[in-house]
Scaffold this motif. Sequence first.
Motif, short mmCIF file in Angstrom:
data_model
loop_
_atom_site.label_atom_id
_atom_site.label_comp_id
_atom_site.label_asym_id
_atom_site.label_seq_id
_atom_site.Cartn_x
_atom_site.Cartn_y
_atom_site.Cartn_z
N LEU A 1 11.10 -3.49 -2.11
CA LEU A 1 10.11 -4.28 -1.40
C LEU A 1 10.38 -4.61 0.04
N ASP A 2 11.67 -4.22 0.23
CA ASP A 2 11.96 -4.54 1.70
C ASP A 2 11.19 -3.31 2.61
N ALA A 3 11.23 -2.21 1.83
CA ALA A 3 10.63 -0.93 2.57
C ALA A 3 9.13 -1.06 2.63
N ASP A 4 8.64 -1.56 1.41
CA ASP A 4 6.89 -1.86 1.44
C ASP A 4 6.81 -3.45 0.95
N TYR A 5 6.60 -4.27 1.83
CA TYR A 5 6.15 -5.68 1.37
C TYR A 5 5.01 -5.87 0.38
N LYS A 6 4.28 -4.98 0.73
CA LYS A 6 2.84 -5.16 -0.20
C LYS A 6 3.04 -5.02 -1.40
N LYS A 7 4.02 -4.38 -1.94
CA LYS A 7 4.13 -4.44 -3.38
C LYS A 7 4.66 -5.70 -4.04
N VAL A 8 5.08 -6.53 -3.27
CA VAL A 8 5.54 -7.77 -3.84
C VAL A 8 4.25 -8.49 -4.70
N LYS A 9 3.12 -8.07 -4.43
CA LYS A 9 1.91 -8.65 -4.91
C LYS A 9 1.39 -7.88 -6.16
N HIS A 10 2.10 -6.73 -6.44
CA HIS A 10 1.70 -5.93 -7.63
C HIS A 10 1.57 -6.47 -9.03
N ARG A 11 0.65 -6.16 -9.76
CA ARG A 11 0.56 -6.83 -11.02
C ARG A 11 0.74 -6.03 -12.13
N LEU B 1 11.37 -13.42 -3.97
CA LEU B 1 9.97 -13.34 -4.13
C LEU B 1 9.33 -14.25 -3.70
N LEU B 2 9.77 -15.63 -3.71
CA LEU B 2 9.00 -16.72 -3.33
C LEU B 2 8.82 -16.52 -1.77
N GLU B 3 10.08 -16.27 -1.10
CA GLU B 3 10.04 -15.90 0.16
C GLU B 3 8.94 -14.94 0.81
N GLU B 4 8.88 -13.90 0.26
CA GLU B 4 8.20 -12.80 0.54
C GLU B 4 6.53 -12.92 0.07
N TRP B 5 6.49 -13.95 -1.01
CA TRP B 5 5.05 -14.22 -1.20
C TRP B 5 5.08 -15.85 -1.65
#
Length: 266
Positions: A45-55, A80-84
Amino acid sequence: MGYYGPPKLKVESKEPEDQEWFLHSLIEKKSTASDNHEAVLMSILDADYKKVKHRDKAFGNTLLHHAMQHGASEELVEYLLEEWPDAAKEIQDPANDHVSATAKPNYRWYPLHLGAISGAPLATMKMVLEAYPEAAQKADTLDGSLPLHLCIGRHTDAAVLQLLLEAYPKGAEALTANKELALHKAIARAKPAVVKALLQAFPRGVKLRTYPLDQMTPLEMARDRLKYCKVGTPEEAQEILDAVQETKKKVDADFKAYVKTIGKHS
C-alpha cells in the motif's frame, strides 16, 4: 521490529483482480515473527496508496472491513485509517464497480459491525468507533441489528459491550426485526456480566417479549437456559436467572409505585 526488504509473498496470477484479492488474503493470514503478512500488505500500500480503497468481489468489503473481520492488529487498523480516514464510514457495497453482479446478499455493515460480530479486540473497536461514532447507531438491512446486537455471543467481551453502550445508550432499547433486544440475545448466549450490564442499561426490557419467533420474555428465556443449560455452566445460568428475577421485581415495584402516585393526584 519493522519489515525490511521486498514482500516475500507473491500472487501467481497476473490478473488485476487476483492481485487485489491478494491484499485481502494477506489480512487473513496469521503473521509470525519470520513472516509478517501485515507488514507485507502495508509495504504494498505504501507503493500504491490507491489500493487502500480496494473492495472484494463477494461482499464489497474494504480492506478495513476485512481487517476488523479477521482480528487484525492495532498497527494495521491504525495504518488503514490513516491512509483512508473515511474508511470507517464505508458500508459493504454490492453496487460498487469492483463487485460482481452475482455478489452474495449484503447486510450493509460498516467496519464496526464486522468487528462486533467477529469479536475484534477492544483497541481496534475503539479506533473505528472514534473514526465514525455514528456507526454505533446504524442498523443493518438483514434484521435491523446494531453493532450492540451483533457483538452478543458466548465470548462477548464485556469491555466491547460497554464501549458500544456508551457510544449509543439507546441501543439497549433497540429492537431487531424479530423484536429482540440485545438483552434477549445475551440471556440465550452470553455470560452473566453481559446480561447484567444490559439489565442495568434498560431494566424495563424484562417486560418485553420476542416476536414473532417464540414470544418469550427474558424471565422465560432465563428459566429455559437453566433448564437445558446448552450454553455455559449451570452456575452461570442460575446467576442470570437471579439477575433477571431481581430486575423484574424492581421494575414491577416501580410501576406499582408510579400507579399509586398517579392515583393520589387524579
